[in-house]
Design a protein around this motif. Structure first.
Motif, short mmCIF file in Angstrom:
data_model
loop_
_atom_site.label_atom_id
_atom_site.label_comp_id
_atom_site.label_asym_id
_atom_site.label_seq_id
_atom_site.Cartn_x
_atom_site.Cartn_y
_atom_site.Cartn_z
N HIS A 88 -2.66 -10.61 42.03
CA HIS A 88 -3.25 -9.27 42.14
C HIS A 88 -2.24 -8.24 42.63
O HIS A 88 -2.46 -7.04 42.49
N ASN A 91 -0.85 -6.97 39.33
CA ASN A 91 -1.83 -6.50 38.35
C ASN A 91 -1.37 -5.23 37.63
O ASN A 91 -1.51 -5.10 36.42
N SER A 92 -0.85 -4.28 38.41
CA SER A 92 -0.45 -3.02 37.80
C SER A 92 0.70 -3.23 36.83
O SER A 92 0.77 -2.58 35.77
N ALA A 95 -0.77 -4.92 33.68
CA ALA A 95 -1.53 -3.94 32.90
C ALA A 95 -0.60 -2.96 32.19
O ALA A 95 -0.82 -2.59 31.03
N PHE A 105 -2.66 -9.12 31.73
CA PHE A 105 -3.53 -9.18 32.90
C PHE A 105 -4.52 -10.34 32.76
O PHE A 105 -4.68 -11.14 33.67
N GLN A 205 -5.88 -14.29 34.57
CA GLN A 205 -6.75 -13.72 35.60
C GLN A 205 -7.89 -14.67 35.93
O GLN A 205 -8.37 -14.73 37.06
N ASP A 312 -7.70 -3.45 35.81
CA ASP A 312 -6.88 -3.41 37.02
C ASP A 312 -7.54 -2.54 38.09
O ASP A 312 -7.69 -2.94 39.25
#
Length: 700
Positions: A88, A91-92, A95, A105, A205, A312
């Motif tokens: 996590h 995540n950015s 994405a 992701f 994920q 996200d």
């Protein structure tokens, strides 16, 4: 400035620093506390666990640990710049790198060679180099000053100290002035900056967040919340000290340590500030997050593409919502505010009992009460205005505000815009992160609608913000016509300074220019009438507590609230009792497969279903420990006595959500992924043999 922890480490200088850390009588309550590396509870560790970390052990942990500037912790785990953190926390990046053909992701990211590793847009990793106590300089500059004079003095000293710390090389160094003990002490933290951070591997994920929101902050857990990054410099992997990977993980009741960057705790806040959070801040934030969660939930269900765009942010909002709700529950159901009020009154009585103490410390709690009263008056306008500066509108305000700030002498700029901090802003503006116009429009429309709801349609700020347009129409026009989605455009405006901002006809810039005077007025009021007096009063309270503790022989129990700066906590691997039921310390792969229902969020990725026969199902998957952690510790390594990595922090249990306010060893638990599970997953699920070999190289 001395470099204690970097490549140019002076052994004499380092040992001098560490000897200071080892000298104090720190016999604090076992296992509570997030301790700075120059003030470790050595005596308490020795007394409780017969363990004394050597200067070499401390140095190695510091040099092997890191933080991600966007708010997570991390650690180096190989000689070639390999970094371990949470899924996590990447995540950015995942994405941003995804496209119409790839959803990294959801589906994961995998590489077989260095050439396949991809740079994460805008990601920065920092490694601690030195800590300097600058309390004397700060006190000398601010003594006798109040309100705007105090703020100006703080701006000037921060400007000077951070600029001197950088030594003219902002590209490679980052310097933060950190307030500890609520202003009772000020430290200057110097970090080695790395801005070429590349994703190496991240699982799906579905296994990183197996159980989804229902299991979030719960235990037992069955997650491998992992991502692997690599840090580069001049196009090649960096070579730093690193944590050796223990392929066996920890044992129950084993002493373990967490090296990370806990975000922010409030264990030393006065009662008035806690009550303001309970009665005003938290309820408002929870309500706003709930509405945003609903918006994102609906947007994600409109199409598969929308789901990918929103995932996200939806994850982040849900995580924040649960965190705020847990803290609010603790404030509502416990007597912490009342107990803190009694403690505050007792401390003021101790001050008043001696004229010399009264002269030195004054009436800080009265100052706090006055500042909080002002904050209450400004709160709605403050949060509403900042809500309007969402997404690209926020980027526009950074450009407008940045131009205004950079036109001032560095010593007169507000925090965040000193020369030492400009590189970080420029890197963020230049990051090639994707902008999704439909999501951007929907999000900004919600923010503008919230502004109107909070302030009322007739409020002058609302009328100035919206003009004659509805929130939906204004958001659609701004997003459709702006060019700020292009990082080259943002950088050109940034480098062009005030002249470029004044000349720009970009609607987002025009919008930000219109709101900027209101933002400046509110910011200055908050700074001079709220932040400055609170900082000064809370510093006086902290110094009073020091003086009282010293007089009563209790200095050992004092540790600073968390500030997203490097800390070490220690504890043991063990479960707890909840509602009369014993919660075991470990989960395993067998439990994960039993937990899987085949329906979201308890559906395992296909890779894991296919790999079941190749795994030893008794392998430990996740575990809990008594380490004192909060948000910001995500991605922290869990270490054993040898300083080897045995786990990866990714969460806390539900009772730990009150950790911002207090620590309770009977129920607060940190949740980690076991290193044995990580190695098993890499070898038997993902066929990442090269990566597993890199992690286990040199393992005995």
């Amino acid at each position: 400035m001395k470099r204690f922890f970097g490549k140019h480490l002076s052994r004499t200088a380092f040992l001098a620093l560490v000897s200071t850390a080892l000298a104090g009588p720190n016999t604090g309550r076992a296992e509570e506390g997030m301790w700075t590396f120059d003030h470790l509870p050595i005596a308490a560790m020795q007394s409780a666990y017969h363990f004394t970390p050597t200067p070499e052990w401390i140095r190695h942990v510091i040099q092997s640990s890191a933080r991600l500037a966007e708010g997570c912790s991390a650690s180096f785990v190989s000689a070639d710049g390999l970094v371990m953190t949470n899924h996590h926390c990447a995540n950015s990046c995942l994405a941003a790198l995804s496209d119409k053909a790839h959803d990294y992701f959801r589906d994961g990211f995998y590489t077989k060679s260095l050439a396949e590793e991809r740079q994460c847009p805008g990601m920065e990793l920092d490694r601690l180099d030195s800590i300097s106590d600058v309390s004397t300089q700060v006190e000398a500059e601010t003594k006798g000053k109040n309100a705007s004079a105090y703020s100006a003095a703080m701006q000037a000293i921060e400007s000077r100290l951070t600029k001197d710390c950088l030594q003219g090389d902002a590209a490679h160094w980052r310097c933060d002035m950190v307030s500890l003990y609520h202003g009772g002490q000020t430290a200057l933290y110097r970090y080695r900056r790395y801005q070429d951070v590349r994703i190496v591997m991240a699982p799906e994920q579905g296994i990183a967040f197996f159980g989804g929101d229902p299991d979030n902050f719960s235990y037992p857990r069955y997650d491998i919340d992992l991502s692997m990054l690599r840090v580069y410099e001049n196009g090649k992997p960096v070579h730093t000290p690193y944590l050796q990977f223990d392929i066996n993980g920890p044992s129950e009741h084993e002493l373990v340590f967490t090296s990370g960057n806990p975000g922010r705790t409030e264990r030393g806040l006065p009662a008035a500030a806690l009550a303001f959070q309970r009665d005003v801040i938290n309820p408002t934030v929870i309500a706003l997050l709930s509405v945003r969660e609903g918006m994102l939930w609906q947007y994600a269900r409109e199409s598969a593409e929308h789901e990918k765009q929103a995932e996200d942010e939806l994850f982040s909002v849900q995580n924040s919502l649960k965190s705020y709700s847990g803290t609010q529950s603790a404030l509502r159901t416990s007597d912490i505010v009342e107990r803190r009020a009694k403690e505050d009154a007792a401390l003021q009585a101790w001050i008043d009992a001696d004229p010399a103490r009264r002269q030195e410390f004054g009436t800080p709690f009265a100052t706090v009460n006055k500042a909080i009263a002002t904050q209450r008056k400004l709160f709605t306008q403050n949060i509403a205005l900042r809500m309007a500066l969402d997404g690209l509108a926020g980027e526009a305000m950074t450009l407008v505000n940045g131009a205004a700030e950079r036109s001032k002498p560095d010593a007169k700029r507000n925090a965040g815009y000193h020369d030492a901090q400009l590189g970080e802003i420029e890197a963020a503006l230049g990051a090639k992160t994707p902008v999704y116009p439909e999501l951007e429009t929907t999000s900004l429309a919600l923010s503008l609608t919230t502004l109107r709801q909070l302030m009322g349609a007739d409020d002058p700020l609302v009328q100035m913000t919206l003009g004659h347009e509805s929130p939906d129409a204004l958001a659609a026009r701004l997003v459709h016509e702006t060019k700020l989605a292009d990082p080259a455009v943002r950088l050109a405006l940034w480098k062009g300074g005030q002249d470029a901002i004044n000349a720009s006809s970009d609607p987002m810039i025009v919008f930000a220019r219109r709101l900027h005077p209101s933002l400046v007025t509110l910011r200055d009021l908050m700074r001079d009438e709220v932040s400055a007096p609170l900082h000064k009063a809370e510093g006086a309270i902290a110094r009073t507590r020091f003086a009282q503790a010293k007089a009563e022989g209790r200095l050992d129990a004092l540790y600073p609230d968390a500030t997203f700066s490097p800390r070490l906590s220690y504890g043991t691997v063990r479960g707890w009792t909840q509602n009369g039921k014993t919660i075991p310390a470990f989960t395993d792969f067998a439990g994960m497969y039993r937990h899987a229902t085949g329906s979201a969020p308890f559906n395992l990725p296909q890779r894991w279903l296919d790999a079941k026969g190749r795994l030893n199902l008794s392998t430990h998957l996740d575990f809990v420990s008594t380490n004192d952690i909060v948000g910001g510790n995500s991605g922290s390594p869990v270490l054993n006595r040898e300083g080897h990595a045995v786990g990866l922090i990714f969460d806390g249990n539900l009772p730990s959500l009150a950790g911002d306010l207090y620590y309770d060893i009977t129920s607060n638990r940190a949740v980690s992924t076991d290193t044995s599970a990580i190695i098993a997953a890499l070898r038997h699920v993902y066929d990442e043999q090269t990566l597993a070999d890199e992690l286990t190289k040199g393992h005995r």
